[in-house]
Design a protein around this motif. Structure first.
Motif, mmCIF file in Angstrom:
data_model
loop_
_atom_site.group_PDB
_atom_site.id
_atom_site.type_symbol
_atom_site.label_atom_id
_atom_site.label_comp_id
_atom_site.label_asym_id
_atom_site.label_seq_id
_atom_site.Cartn_x
_atom_site.Cartn_y
_atom_site.Cartn_z
ATOM 1 N N GLU A 1 0.832 -1.189 0.000
ATOM 2 C CA GLU A 1 0.000 0.000 0.000
ATOM 3 C C GLU A 1 0.872 1.245 0.000
ATOM 4 O O GLU A 1 2.090 1.165 0.175
ATOM 5 C CB GLU A 1 -0.927 -0.004 1.225
ATOM 6 N N GLY A 2 0.243 2.410 -0.207
ATOM 7 C CA GLY A 2 1.040 3.625 -0.225
ATOM 8 C C GLY A 2 0.197 4.866 -0.299
ATOM 9 O O GLY A 2 -1.040 4.801 -0.363
ATOM 10 N N PRO A 3 0.855 6.046 -0.304
ATOM 11 C CA PRO A 3 0.135 7.328 -0.348
ATOM 12 C C PRO A 3 -0.527 7.532 -1.701
ATOM 13 O O PRO A 3 -0.176 6.872 -2.698
ATOM 14 C CB PRO A 3 1.250 8.355 -0.107
ATOM 15 N N PRO A 4 -1.465 8.467 -1.778
ATOM 16 C CA PRO A 4 -2.248 8.655 -3.012
ATOM 17 C C PRO A 4 -1.495 9.450 -4.075
ATOM 18 O O PRO A 4 -1.915 10.536 -4.475
ATOM 19 C CB PRO A 4 -3.474 9.412 -2.512
ATOM 20 N N VAL A 5 -0.373 8.930 -4.542
ATOM 21 C CA VAL A 5 0.345 9.542 -5.662
ATOM 22 C C VAL A 5 0.063 8.682 -6.896
ATOM 23 O O VAL A 5 0.349 7.487 -6.904
ATOM 24 C CB VAL A 5 1.859 9.598 -5.389
ATOM 25 N N ASP A 6 -0.516 9.280 -7.904
ATOM 26 C CA ASP A 6 -0.913 8.525 -9.098
ATOM 27 C C ASP A 6 -0.659 9.418 -10.308
ATOM 28 O O ASP A 6 -1.462 10.285 -10.640
ATOM 29 C CB ASP A 6 -2.398 8.134 -8.996
ATOM 30 N N TRP B 1 13.687 5.446 -28.714
ATOM 31 C CA TRP B 1 12.529 4.647 -28.292
ATOM 32 C C TRP B 1 11.653 5.564 -27.453
ATOM 33 O O TRP B 1 12.090 6.612 -26.996
ATOM 34 C CB TRP B 1 12.928 3.402 -27.486
ATOM 35 N N SER B 2 10.408 5.189 -27.232
ATOM 36 C CA SER B 2 9.547 5.955 -26.335
ATOM 37 C C SER B 2 8.534 5.023 -25.715
ATOM 38 O O SER B 2 8.249 3.932 -26.236
ATOM 39 C CB SER B 2 8.832 7.099 -27.070
ATOM 40 N N GLY B 3 7.997 5.432 -24.591
ATOM 41 C CA GLY B 3 6.997 4.620 -23.902
ATOM 42 C C GLY B 3 6.307 5.457 -22.849
ATOM 43 O O GLY B 3 6.563 6.654 -22.694
ATOM 44 N N SER B 4 5.406 4.831 -22.124
ATOM 45 C CA SER B 4 4.701 5.519 -21.050
ATOM 46 C C SER B 4 4.464 4.546 -19.912
ATOM 47 O O SER B 4 4.466 3.320 -20.108
ATOM 48 C CB SER B 4 3.365 6.091 -21.549
ATOM 49 N N PHE B 5 4.300 5.078 -18.719
ATOM 50 C CA PHE B 5 4.007 4.222 -17.581
ATOM 51 C C PHE B 5 3.278 5.036 -16.522
ATOM 52 O O PHE B 5 3.358 6.267 -16.485
ATOM 53 C CB PHE B 5 5.267 3.584 -17.000
ATOM 54 N N ARG B 6 2.575 4.331 -15.670
ATOM 55 C CA ARG B 6 1.788 4.954 -14.606
ATOM 56 C C ARG B 6 2.388 4.557 -13.263
ATOM 57 O O ARG B 6 2.725 3.380 -13.057
ATOM 58 C CB ARG B 6 0.338 4.494 -14.701
ATOM 59 N N VAL B 7 2.546 5.506 -12.382
ATOM 60 C CA VAL B 7 3.175 5.256 -11.086
ATOM 61 C C VAL B 7 2.148 5.398 -9.977
ATOM 62 O O VAL B 7 1.493 6.437 -9.847
ATOM 63 C CB VAL B 7 4.333 6.244 -10.824
ATOM 64 N N ARG B 8 1.995 4.356 -9.193
ATOM 65 C CA ARG B 8 1.253 4.414 -7.937
ATOM 66 C C ARG B 8 2.223 4.014 -6.838
ATOM 67 O O ARG B 8 2.763 2.914 -6.861
ATOM 68 C CB ARG B 8 0.047 3.469 -7.967
ATOM 69 N N VAL B 9 2.467 4.888 -5.916
ATOM 70 C CA VAL B 9 3.452 4.635 -4.866
ATOM 71 C C VAL B 9 2.942 3.519 -3.952
ATOM 72 O O VAL B 9 1.807 3.566 -3.469
ATOM 73 C CB VAL B 9 3.724 5.909 -4.055
ATOM 74 N N ARG B 10 3.788 2.508 -3.731
ATOM 75 C CA ARG B 10 3.427 1.372 -2.886
ATOM 76 C C ARG B 10 4.648 0.931 -2.086
ATOM 77 O O ARG B 10 5.774 0.916 -2.615
ATOM 78 C CB ARG B 10 2.930 0.185 -3.722
ATOM 79 N N ILE B 11 4.441 0.549 -0.830
ATOM 80 C CA ILE B 11 5.504 -0.005 0.003
ATOM 81 C C ILE B 11 4.949 -1.228 0.727
ATOM 82 O O ILE B 11 3.854 -1.172 1.310
ATOM 83 C CB ILE B 11 6.034 1.031 1.021
ATOM 84 N N ALA B 12 5.686 -2.324 0.681
ATOM 85 C CA ALA B 12 5.256 -3.557 1.326
ATOM 86 C C ALA B 12 5.205 -3.366 2.840
ATOM 87 O O ALA B 12 6.013 -2.634 3.421
ATOM 88 C CB ALA B 12 6.194 -4.700 0.967
ATOM 89 N N SER C 1 10.089 12.012 0.210
ATOM 90 C CA SER C 1 10.867 13.061 -0.463
ATOM 91 C C SER C 1 10.567 13.099 -1.956
ATOM 92 O O SER C 1 10.473 14.183 -2.545
ATOM 93 C CB SER C 1 12.365 12.846 -0.222
ATOM 94 N N THR C 2 10.374 11.945 -2.593
ATOM 95 C CA THR C 2 10.059 11.951 -4.022
ATOM 96 C C THR C 2 8.618 12.395 -4.272
ATOM 97 O O THR C 2 8.323 13.005 -5.304
ATOM 98 C CB THR C 2 10.292 10.566 -4.646
ATOM 99 N N GLU C 3 7.730 12.106 -3.316
ATOM 100 C CA GLU C 3 6.360 12.613 -3.427
ATOM 101 C C GLU C 3 6.370 14.143 -3.402
ATOM 102 O O GLU C 3 5.687 14.805 -4.195
ATOM 103 C CB GLU C 3 5.507 12.079 -2.275
ATOM 104 N N TRP C 4 7.190 14.706 -2.497
ATOM 105 C CA TRP C 4 7.318 16.168 -2.427
ATOM 106 C C TRP C 4 7.858 16.726 -3.735
ATOM 107 O O TRP C 4 7.365 17.737 -4.253
ATOM 108 C CB TRP C 4 8.238 16.538 -1.260
ATOM 109 N N LEU C 5 8.876 16.068 -4.296
ATOM 110 C CA LEU C 5 9.477 16.555 -5.537
ATOM 111 C C LEU C 5 8.484 16.459 -6.697
ATOM 112 O O LEU C 5 8.417 17.346 -7.556
ATOM 113 C CB LEU C 5 10.737 15.743 -5.848
ATOM 114 N N THR C 6 7.691 15.382 -6.718
ATOM 115 C CA THR C 6 6.681 15.230 -7.756
ATOM 116 C C THR C 6 5.631 16.339 -7.664
ATOM 117 O O THR C 6 5.287 16.989 -8.655
ATOM 118 C CB THR C 6 5.987 13.856 -7.639
#
Length: 526
Positions: free
Chosen positions: A181-186, A266-277, A347-352
């Motif tokens: 689970e993790g904080p609501p960063v999407d 090359w190019s691509g895309s991805f979706r990030v949902r922050v999760r920590i076990a 810290s990365t959530e803050w930077l995002t």
């Protein structure tokens, strides 16, 4: 189905950088390791991570690959932050006084994995591609693992230990029933490696903020840059990759300087949902890398955090398997690395979020805060070490990282700790090292006698290093102004700073470290 009731000592699921580092660490100790990987490595879309920070360059010395990575990577002096084309602040890796590697290194994840795979082979190991973990049962104490090979053959094996480095969708984690689970960063990102013509510096990465969003340009050498930018969810997929025109349009809108996107490699895309076990260990099973945590790609911290998981786990596990430490030390892997993962995620959530503010008031506040922090030196003192991961500490601040080098595999048998030509202490790779520190000023007159009493009290096989000549300023600050005995863990973190006038204290600490009693109270005695 083939059943192997006596499997290899350690099974590693996943042959990304994290799993390969675990394999290298164990193989160089003569410990049997089996590495299996279900994915298709080498696909550029898989190669999201492209930066190795100073702390990880230090740790990669442990397995003897830093030199090869430096030969093929591109060095960056730091990271610059902009708003609407105006530079706000710069985090300089080149001004880190406490690292033997004061720069970041950019290269594709595929290249990093290639270096690590070659090292695995040099150490006598192999990677079994096309083999996936399908089930894990550890109710009997020793993990029982089902493996499915390409072609459908199913195998059951019972390794002594299992390391799940099998990515964000980890089968190992799911089979162990560990929450994720993790904080609501999407956030969704479009990324590319592209050839550019640009006025931006090739020795800095560039974080550019604009009212419409953020864009990152990271030089990788020879005119190639990694570009990442936020995009709406589901705007692109593997059948509809982001086109050159999108990147050019966003570069024109958000980036500082003048840049033309010449060609996409090359190019691509991805979706990030922050999760920590919720746990990184369950019995004889461990999670590491993306299997344990997925964080925002802002700041390029994900792969580096996973690499540090691998090193933290490996020196402890190899020590247990060699009889150097008791099994209790493995509990600290979960507590130490989970705490760090939560800190990095914040810290990365803050930077995002800093790059995605929209309203004029919030933009003005962000810009003013960045500029003030840069002008007062706070940005360099706080943000640069966080990005470079040199600020990592365990147990709160009880076990900070020390600016030391670790003896790589080239060190011969019986080679003790030493001072590198630049003055960095080179500590033992597998055991706690004792540093005898006379202090920043002129040593006390009785220092030689005090030092000899400490040496006499230590077990005969203790790695000991006298800091008898000048050391880098960052190390001197970390060790403190007065004489001390510093006990350093194999990963370069300080176990304790002790009073040299009480030599038995150091001996007792080393004994407890091997027996894995908590040593936190020892710092209060120093």
């Amino acid at each position: 189905m083939t059943v192997a009731r006596s499997g290899t000592p350690v099974l590693v699921a996943g042959a990304g950088p994290v799993g390969l580092i675990v394999a290298c660490e164990l193989l160089q100790q003569g410990i049997g390791v089996r590495v299996v990987d279900a994915g298709r490595r080498g696909d550029p879309r898989h190669s999201r991570a492209n930066v190795i920070w100073p702390r990880n360059l230090e740790l990669l010395d442990r397995i003897g690959v830093t030199g090869e990575l430096l030969d093929i990577g591109h060095r960056l002096a730091g990271t610059a932050f902009y708003s609407r084309g105006r530079r706000l602040a710069t985090a300089w890796m080149s001004r880190l006084a406490d690292s033997p590697y004061p720069f970041a290194l950019t290269l594709s994840q595929n290249d990093t994995e290639g270096v690590l795979r070659r090292r695995v082979a040099e150490l006598g190991g192999t990677v079994e591609d096309g083999v996936r973990v399908t089930a894990v049962d550890h109710s009997g104490g020793v993990p029982s693992v089902k493996l499915e090979h390409d072609g459908g053959r199913v195998e059951e094996t019972e390794p002594g230990w299992l390391v799940g480095a099998d990515g964000a969708h980890s089968t190992v984690r799911k089979e162990l029933g560990i929450a994720y689970e993790g904080p609501p960063v999407d956030v969704s990102f479009a990324i590319t490696d592209a050839r550019l013509t640009t006025s931006l510096s090739e020795d800095l990465s560039h974080y550019c903020y604009a009212p419409s969003g953020a864009i990152v340009l990271g030089p990788m050498g020879d005119g190639v840059h990694r570009i990442a930018l936020n995009v709406p969810h589901d705007a692109y997929d593997e059948h509809n990759p982001p086109p050159r025109e999108l990147f050019q349009q966003v570069v024109d809108d958000r980036a500082a300087g003048r840049t033309r996107v010449e060609e996409l490699l090359w190019s691509g895309s991805f979706r990030v949902r922050v999760r920590i076990a919720s746990a990184f260990r369950s019995g004889r099973c461990f999670l590491a890398g993306d299997a344990a945590h997925v964080i925002s790609p802002a700041g390029g911290q994900g792969m580096n955090t996973g690499m540090q998981d691998a090193f933290n786990l490996s020196w402890k596990l190899s020590g247990v398997l060699r009889g150097e430490f008791g099994e209790g030390i493995l509990d600290s892997y979960d507590s130490e690395r989970r705490s760090v993962s939560h800190h990095v995620a914040r810290s990365t959530e803050w930077l995002t979020k800093a790059g995605l503010v929209r309203t004029p008031v919030k933009v003005a506040l962000r810009d003013a805060a960045f500029m003030a922090a840069d002008r007062t030196g706070v940005f360099q003192r706080r943000i640069a070490p966080q990005l470079g991961q040199t600020a990592v500490a365990y147990g709160g601040d009880r076990h900070p990282r020390l600016p030391v080098k670790v003896a790589g595999p080239a060190a011969g048998e019986g080679t003790g700790p030493e001072l590198a030509p630049e003055g960095w202490p080179v500590i033992d790779r597998d055991r706690h090292t004792v540093l005898l520190w006379p202090g920043r000023r002129t040593p006390p007159p009785d220092w030689p006698a005090v030092r000899d009493r400490v040496r006499t009290a230590l077990p005969d096989d203790t790695p000991v290093l006298d800091l008898t000549r000048a050391v880098p300023a960052g190390l001197a600050r970390a060790l403190g102004p007065g004489p001390a005995v510093a006990v350093v863990r194999p990963d370069g973190h300080l176990l304790a700073r002790l009073d040299p006038l009480r030599p038995q204290q150091t001996t007792r600490l080393l004994e407890r470290a091997r027996l894995l009693e908590d040593t936190a109270h020892t710092r209060s005695q120093s």
